[in-house]
Design an enzyme around this catalytic site. Structure first.
Site, mmCIF file in Angstrom:
data_model
loop_
_atom_site.group_PDB
_atom_site.id
_atom_site.type_symbol
_atom_site.label_atom_id
_atom_site.label_comp_id
_atom_site.label_asym_id
_atom_site.label_seq_id
_atom_site.Cartn_x
_atom_site.Cartn_y
_atom_site.Cartn_z
ATOM 1 N N LYS A 238 4.556 3.725 18.738
ATOM 2 C CA LYS A 238 4.664 5.136 18.359
ATOM 3 C C LYS A 238 4.951 6.005 19.587
ATOM 4 C CE LYS A 238 1.557 4.340 14.454
ATOM 5 N NZ LYS A 238 0.137 4.272 14.060
ATOM 6 N N ILE B 145 1.265 13.134 9.438
ATOM 7 C CA ILE B 145 1.516 14.342 10.248
ATOM 8 C C ILE B 145 3.022 14.462 10.509
ATOM 9 C CG2 ILE B 145 1.011 15.560 12.408
ATOM 10 C CD1 ILE B 145 -1.423 13.750 12.789
ATOM 11 N N ALA C 35 14.364 19.668 -3.510
ATOM 12 C CA ALA C 35 15.572 18.928 -3.101
ATOM 13 C C ALA C 35 16.841 19.486 -3.748
ATOM 14 C CB ALA C 35 15.425 17.455 -3.452
ATOM 15 N N VAL D 137 5.264 7.437 12.795
ATOM 16 C CA VAL D 137 4.368 7.939 13.848
ATOM 17 C C VAL D 137 3.328 8.881 13.250
ATOM 18 C CG1 VAL D 137 4.220 9.167 16.051
ATOM 19 C CG2 VAL D 137 6.239 7.782 15.540
ATOM 20 N N GLY E 183 -6.660 -0.315 3.950
ATOM 21 C CA GLY E 183 -5.196 -0.288 4.100
ATOM 22 C C GLY E 183 -4.732 0.442 5.340
ATOM 23 N N THR F 218 0.833 -1.213 0.000
ATOM 24 C CA THR F 218 0.000 0.000 0.000
ATOM 25 C C THR F 218 0.869 1.266 0.000
ATOM 26 O OG1 THR F 218 -1.547 -1.258 1.337
ATOM 27 C CG2 THR F 218 -1.903 1.109 1.255
ATOM 28 N N VAL F 219 1.794 1.360 0.969
ATOM 29 C CA VAL F 219 2.582 2.585 1.099
ATOM 30 C C VAL F 219 3.694 2.629 0.046
ATOM 31 C CG1 VAL F 219 4.013 3.968 2.664
ATOM 32 C CG2 VAL F 219 2.041 2.707 3.564
ATOM 33 N N ASP G 233 0.502 -1.064 18.456
ATOM 34 C CA ASP G 233 0.952 -0.098 17.445
ATOM 35 C C ASP G 233 1.098 1.298 18.074
ATOM 36 O OD1 ASP G 233 1.196 0.709 14.458
ATOM 37 O OD2 ASP G 233 -0.391 2.014 15.216
HETATM 38 N N1 HSE Z 1 -2.202 0.645 11.568
HETATM 39 C C1 HSE Z 1 -1.724 1.985 11.736
HETATM 40 C C2 HSE Z 1 -2.874 2.856 12.170
HETATM 41 C C3 HSE Z 1 -1.146 2.470 10.428
HETATM 42 O O1 HSE Z 1 -4.028 2.436 12.037
HETATM 43 O O2 HSE Z 1 -2.643 3.946 12.669
HETATM 44 C C4 HSE Z 1 -0.354 3.726 10.571
HETATM 45 O O3 HSE Z 1 0.757 3.555 11.394
#
Ligand code: HSE
Length: 438
Positions: free
Chosen positions: A205, A136, A33, A132, A187, A13-14, A201
């Protein structure tokens, strides 16, 4: 100036979105840049899926080690996630003298100390803005924008999936599993969604934010972690009646005795801006001694917002690639020899207020027994609400808000209250934070 050459690990995805952002915004990125930036090689497990449309000129391989060993690659972009083989790949990229951009919060939270030590030794950069709060720029804001300040606390909604689930449940009465499935399809969710719903998660962070806010080593194991799976709909309703919202917060706070690092559901006054951050949006409230409070808000997950942070990191590295390694922005905001081991407080030593819910016999004297225990433990009650039992039911629900106390006092009081004959089932407690900088 010579173009900067990237090696991309992971075209999920990313990864796919990062390739597209670099392609679609190439001219504007080069203007910022001062040189062009191009992906020369990428790796993905399912190589048959190829590269996103328009990126077919990029050499695609199945073995990510081929990319980190490619002598033409200046910066490795690690978007595989997880620990294995991500750690080995990042360490090998550093050993090969390559800079690394990663979105991998689990990797940084657990292995960041060794990764940064090695990067320092090799004179390369390892940057992790996308790890994180998605898009943002919170790492850059704390590390650079607030570098004149002593940071007092950081409190954030830092898991988009969890916030999306809580919002949909509250606003649409949707089922937990149903919303989680949608978050996976969009995603947002981690490969293992328990990382989202059980707070792991967010703890990754928070561990990173604490380190750059206070100049302490990364200490994931010291983060107290509770998820959102135990939140009952009636608590969401009760919180609303009392003027609060329940949010899943990560809180890091400097105190005289040490640092609080905790992730848990929290009642926040509805009037606080952060209480109104809904859906997949994240927000981080920073209290700093000179600036005072500042709030950072934006998309916390999703392909393009996360790619926005990845590409910003790539541009940052591209700009500093030729500068003296000793004079770059330090990985963890503070100079490596200035990282100090301030004690992390156990959860029983933190100070906060509480919301309690309990089911009790509806007869005279019960409330007096409960409030006597609270008095004995020196807990001051802020508000009491009794929900009358329905016709034919003999038990009432009592909701209480306490003033701020040490968690151990609350643990002792809950043990004593739960032991009363008139109290049935567990005493549910959720922490309450006013977030007014006290
Ligand atoms: N699974 C994480 C979230 C993805 O839902 O914030 C971003 O770090």
């Amino acid at each position: 100036m010579k173009p900067v050459k990237l090696g991309l690990l992971g075209v999920g995805t990313v990864g796919a979105s990062t390739a597209m952002v670099l392609k679609n915004n190439a001219a504007e990125i080069a203007r910022r840049a001062g040189r062009s930036i191009e992906i020369i090689q990428a790796s993905r497990r399912s190589i048959a899926n190829g590269m996103p449309a328009g990126c077919d000129n990029i050499s695609l391989v199945a073995d990510p080690f081929e990319v980190v060993d490619n002598p033409g690659v200046d910066i490795v972009i690690e978007l595989i996630g997880g620990y294995t083989p991500a750690l080995e790949l990042v360490m090998r990229a550093i050993a090969n003298g390559k800079h690394v951009v990663t979105a991998n919060k689990a990797l940084i939270a657990l292995h960041g100390n060794e990764i940064f030590a090695e990067a320092q030794r090799m004179g390369v950069n390892v940057v992790f803005e996308a790890a994180v709060a998605g898009g943002i720029p919170i790492i850059k804001s704390i590390r650079e924008g607030l570098s004149a300040n002593i940071i007092q606390s950081v409190a954030g909604i830092i898991n988009g999936t969890g916030n999306f689930i809580l919002t949909e449940m509250r606003d649409k009465g949707r089922d937990f599993e149903d919303v989680l499935r949608e978050a996976q399809q969009l995603g947002y969710a981690e490969a293992d969604p328990t990382f989202d719903v059980e707070g792991i998660d967010a703890a990754h962070k928070l561990c990173i934010l604490s380190s750059i806010a206070f100049g302490i080593p990364l200490q994931f194991a010291a983060v107290y972690t509770e998820g959102i799976s135990a939140i009952a709909t009636e608590d969401v309703v009760n919180a609303g009646e009392l003027g609060y919202r329940i949010k899943h917060l990560g809180i890091a706070r400097r105190t005289d005795k040490g640092i609080e690092m905790r992730v848990h559901p929290t009642l926040i006054p509805q009037k606080q801006l952060i209480a109104n951050v809904d859906g997949v949006m994240n927000a981080v409230l920073v209290q700093a001694d000179k600036l005072g409070p500042s709030l950072y808000y934006g998309a916390g997950a999703g392909a393009d917002p996360t790619a926005s942070a990845v590409v910003a990191d790539i541009i940052d590295v591209a700009r500093t690639i030729t500068t003296d390694a000793q004079n770059r922005v330090p990985h963890l905001a503070f100079q490596p020899d200035q990282i100090v081991d301030i004690p992390i407080l156990p959860i029983t030593a933190i100070h906060t207020a509480y919301y309690l819910r309990m089911s009790v016999d509806d007869r005279p004297g019960v409330m007096a027994e409960i409030t006597r225990i609270m008095g004995d433990k020196e807990i001051s009650i802020e508000a009491i609400l009794q929900k009358e039992p329905a016709a034919g039911v003999t038990r009432a629900t009592i909701i209480m808000l306490t003033q701020k106390i040490r968690e151990q006092q609350m643990v002792d009081a809950i043990d004593a209250i739960a032991g009363l004959a008139a109290v049935h089932g567990p005493v549910h407690r959720i922490r309450v934070e006013t977030l007014d900088g006290d």
